[in-house]
Design a protein around this motif. Structure first.
Motif, short mmCIF file in Angstrom:
data_model
loop_
_atom_site.label_atom_id
_atom_site.label_comp_id
_atom_site.label_asym_id
_atom_site.label_seq_id
_atom_site.Cartn_x
_atom_site.Cartn_y
_atom_site.Cartn_z
N VAL A 165 -64.40 -37.67 -30.35
CA VAL A 165 -65.07 -37.63 -31.65
C VAL A 165 -64.83 -38.99 -32.31
N ARG A 219 -59.26 -32.87 -27.53
CA ARG A 219 -60.17 -33.75 -28.25
C ARG A 219 -59.44 -35.01 -28.70
N GLU A 229 -69.90 -37.04 -31.01
CA GLU A 229 -69.11 -36.28 -30.04
C GLU A 229 -69.69 -36.44 -28.64
#
Length: 326
Positions: free
Chosen positions: A18, A116, A57
């Motif tokens: 991200v 992430r 993303e």
């Protein structure tokens, strides 16, 4: 020995990236070390995500980015890495397969969520990464697809995955299978802080099981605990068949036996440095597995890296094959 059916098989952290733009003041307010990769927990990941501006993303992680860029350059590529059976895991799998990369690793059920990496890019193009590893740390020997390793000309291992003991065991297993089948093992050191945490284990793996090493200037100097790039070059020359060492705007140095090839950086405007080293490795390995000479491998790496840092995000936005043909 059978001809390889894959050029490159990447093994690394399967992370959803991200990326968002941020001012220096945001990094200071969040207590972040500018330009570093910091491991964070679930609560910290949520807090940073909520404070970030609008983001982009995509399936990422260092080796994942390398695989996607190599596929864009025409290489036959696979990737092994662990995601969870959740929404982000589905996004990762779809995205990397859409990039032309085979991704067969079974998803983790009932454990930690998909990893992430929250990447803040300052106006000068520098990236600061905050990584929640989640399901990544569950990657182990059982996830090493030995048939894929045996079929790949080069198995490319990501230093960021070196933290968990089971991942180190997976690396050793993958290297053993590759060498048993006459294939090559490549590794990227990933980050000076990774090297500092596991220097002894890194040194052993580099010296005993690595055929092709990728590192930037800071990483290779950290590995050999020296303040001299020249001394680090001499040290790696004695331990590895082939090393490609990147030096940002100074280009790269390719070391093979007694030979040293200095490769110029491609002129570009730095917008976002995220993934530059990943793209360089992709270009280098794509050229190497196509049979090109080492200086040309370095040029492919430089072209890929320059394209990568000329825009926001770690994936190519220009036809890399066309750029190489210029």
């Amino acid at each position: 020995m059978a001809a390889p059916t894959l050029d490159i098989l990447g093994i690394g952290n399967a992370i959803l990236d991200v990326q968002a733009r941020a001012e220096e003041a945001f990094l200071v307010a969040q207590g972040m070390e500018r330009g570093a990769m910091t491991l964070i927990d679930t609560a910290r990941a949520q807090a940073i995500y909520e404070a970030m501006g609008p983001g982009v993303e995509s399936s990422g992680g260092s080796a994942g980015n390398t695989c996607a860029v190599a596929a864009a350059m025409g290489a036959r590529v696979g990737f092994l890495g662990k995601v969870a059976e959740d929404a982000l895991g589905e996004v990762f799998a779809h995205d990397i397969q859409a990039a032309g990369v085979s991704f067969p690793t079974p998803k983790l059920k009932g454990g930690a969520p998909t990893a992430r990496c929250l990447i803040l890019v300052t106006p000068d193009g520098q990236r600061t990464m905050n990584t929640y590893l989640g399901a990544c740390v569950e990657f182990g020997e059982a996830d090493v697809d030995e048939a894929m390793v045996a079929s790949a000309a080069v198995t490319y291992l990501e230093g960021y995955l070196f933290d968990p003991p089971q991942a180190q065991a997976a690396f050793r297993r993958a290297a053993a299978v590759a060498h048993q089948n006459g294939r090559q093992v490549s590794m990227t050191l990933s980050d000076p802080f990774c090297v500092g945490r596991h220097r002894e284990a890194f040194r052993a793996f580099v010296a005993r099981q690595t055929d092709i090493l990728f590192a930037n200037e800071a990483e290779i100097m950290s590995l050999y605990e020296t303040d001299s790039f020249e001394d680090a070059v001499a040290a790696v020359r004695a331990e590895v068949k082939l090393a490609a060492l990147t030096r940002s705007e100074k280009g790269s140095v390719v070391v093979s036996g007694d030979a040293t090839h200095e490769v110029m950086a491609e002129p570009t405007r730095v917008v976002d440095s995220t993934g530059a080293g990943d793209a360089y490795a992709a270009g280098f390995l794509a050229a190497l597995t196509s049979g090109h000479a080492l200086p040309e491998c370095g040029r492919w790496g430089s072209v890929a890296a320059a394209e990568c840092i000329s825009h926001f995000g770690a994936r190519p936005q220009t036809d890399l094959k066309a750029l190489l043909a210029r």
